[in-house]
Design an enzyme around this catalytic site. Structure first.
Site, mmCIF file in Angstrom:
data_model
loop_
_atom_site.group_PDB
_atom_site.id
_atom_site.type_symbol
_atom_site.label_atom_id
_atom_site.label_comp_id
_atom_site.label_asym_id
_atom_site.label_seq_id
_atom_site.Cartn_x
_atom_site.Cartn_y
_atom_site.Cartn_z
ATOM 1 N N ASP A 2 3.698 -0.032 12.062
ATOM 2 C CA ASP A 2 2.429 -0.548 11.543
ATOM 3 C C ASP A 2 2.119 -1.959 12.025
ATOM 4 O OD1 ASP A 2 1.811 1.756 10.213
ATOM 5 O OD2 ASP A 2 2.502 1.090 8.259
ATOM 6 N N LYS A 59 0.827 -1.213 0.000
ATOM 7 C CA LYS A 59 0.000 0.000 0.000
ATOM 8 C C LYS A 59 0.857 1.258 0.000
ATOM 9 C CE LYS A 59 -2.970 2.601 3.193
ATOM 10 N NZ LYS A 59 -2.034 3.504 3.882
ATOM 11 N N ASN A 60 1.817 1.352 0.920
ATOM 12 C CA ASN A 60 2.586 2.586 1.052
ATOM 13 C C ASN A 60 3.452 2.846 -0.177
ATOM 14 O OD1 ASN A 60 1.467 3.035 3.568
ATOM 15 N ND2 ASN A 60 3.158 2.115 4.685
ATOM 16 N N ASP A 119 -5.728 7.847 9.170
ATOM 17 C CA ASP A 119 -5.913 7.191 10.453
ATOM 18 C C ASP A 119 -5.970 8.185 11.598
ATOM 19 O OD1 ASP A 119 -5.907 4.570 9.541
ATOM 20 O OD2 ASP A 119 -3.727 4.490 9.490
#
Length: 437
Positions: free
Chosen positions: A319, A22-23, A121
């Site tokens: 994470d 994702k990142n 987030d």
């Protein structure tokens, strides 16, 4: 609002393949703004945050073609710079954390960008000072538009310089790199983030004609070039998802193979789980996690209690602290978790305590977990996902719990995990997605 209904206690077995990172996807997709030529990116995860970013790029004029389920072509040859001044653009940026990665390439190629406070987030303050200071060092000017509550960044010309970042921010480093590749002269960035995401971004930019050296270190040298051309790039497997699957396999697995995990890019992740006593077998680029009837927390050499803390790469990624913490609830022994980087990321542990976990939340950054050693099974509960990583941690807890749990606000999980319920159900889980008022 959608929710997950999870029937706990079903053991998982089989093979699962991680999605693209994702990142990394957020960074390399934004890098396509740096050239009017076509850039092809493969293994893009089909998740909410990435899909929203792709739509935002389309809104500003990027031509996007889907070549295969996870492969896309991007052509930024006719950008609508006027759209960047609209309230609609600012509103969309405010709801999408990944939009912050557009600022560097827009500034580098077009000399201007509009900055709204990005969403994402609710894990604590995530300041943008590193980004702004880097742009300012390159010669950009800032102005605050009070009636719109946005910042405008402008530069007639960006000029390379030496800079020392005040923190090793991943997105800050990425943004400064993307602004600097088209700057005049040479830029050196010391205390740069060096996560695999940053390494992959640099590799893509070099394949587009950039001149970046020092990749994988915290000292990057960028020699500015006049323009960039097209390229093709394949995104690495998502190391956070790999870690999440290791945690699931440890808690509720009956033998799981994580296929094509890009083991050499995982850093300390496997060792962090091994410190909790989790057995992990490496077989080529696959990880095999056998059934773990018991796993015992290691101690330090002097016999003191194990502490697991996050740190900038090559330290342990923050994470995965949430997932590791859940896994520790069923270990034999005690462990202190120290989440240094975000002050709100441990607040989800009250949900685990409600499920029967023995956890002492010391302060916003530290929690002690006293493992059950499977003598006490977590019991089902109703929860809400506060962020992506806490959401997957709660899902792991619910899969191992006795009874049927419900997790609300699963859009947070969808932001980072592709089609997660179907992929886990294929391993034997019982997860239903429902629309509840």
């Amino acid at each position: 609002m959608e929710s997950f209904i999870i029937e706990g206690g079903h053991r998982l077995s089989g093979t699962i393949t991680p999605q693209g990172a994702k990142n990394e996807a957020l960074e390399v997709i934004c890098a396509t703004l740096l050239t009017p030529a076509e850039v092809i990116i493969r293994n893009i995860p089909d998740i909410l945050d990435v899909n929203n970013l792709i739509r935002l790029l389309q809104d500003i004029g990027v031509k996007v073609r889907k070549l295969a389920p996870n492969d896309y072509s991007f052509l930024a040859d006719d950008i609508n710079l006027g759209y960047l001044e609209t309230e609609e653009f600012v509103s969309k940026c405010s709801s999408l954390r990944g939009s912050v990665l557009m600022f560097g390439p827009l500034l580098g190629r077009f000399g201007k960008a509009t900055v709204a406070k990005p969403g994402g987030d609710k894990i604590g303050r995530r300041r943008l000072d590193t980004h702004f200071l880097g742009f300012k060092n390159l010669g950009a000017r800032f102005g605050h538009v009070e009636d719109r509550n946005v910042y405008e960044i402008k530069a007639d010309k960006l000029t390379g310089t030496d800079m020392l970042l005040d923190e090793a921010s991943v997105t800050g480093t990425a943004n400064i790199i993307m602004a600097a590749v088209l700057a005049e002269g040479t830029t050196t960035i010391y205390n740069a983030a060096c996560e695999p995401y940053i390494q992959q971004l640099c590799h893509l930019l070099n394949s587009m004609g950039a001149q970046i050296s020092g990749i994988a270190s915290n000292l990057l040298t960028i020699r500015g070039v006049g323009s960039l051309h097209g390229a093709e790039h394949t995104i690495l497997p998502d190391m956070i998802e790999v870690g999440s699957f290791i945690g699931m396999a440890a808690m509720i697995g009956d033998g799981i193979r994580i296929k094509d995990a890009a083991v050499r890019h995982l850093g300390l992740i496997p060792d962090a789980f091994r410190r909790l006593g989790v057995q992990i077998v490496e077989e080529g680029d696959d990880l095999i996690i056998p059934r773990q009837d018991h796993y015992a927390v290691d101690t330090f050499i002097d016999g003191t209690i194990m502490t697991i803390s996050d740190a900038p790469w090559p330290g342990l990624t923050p994470d995965l602290i949430s997932v590791l913490l859940v896994v520790a609830t069923q270990a034999r022994g005690s462990v202190l978790f120290h989440q240094k980087m975000f002050e709100s990321r441990l607040f989800f542990v009250d949900k685990l305590i409600d499920m029967g976990a023995q956890i002492i939340l010391c302060d916003p950054h530290r929690a002690v977990v006293v493992g059950h050693d499977h003598s006490l099974t977590l019991h089902a509960g109703r929860m809400s996902s506060p962020d992506i990583r806490a959401g997957i941690a709660l899902l792991i807890a619910a899969l191992s719990a006795r009874g049927t749990s419900r997790i609300d606000n699963i859009a947070q999980i969808d932001r980072g995990y592709e089609d997660i319920e179907h992929r886990l159900n294929a391993l034997g889980a019982n997860i239903r997605r429902v629309e509840l008022a």
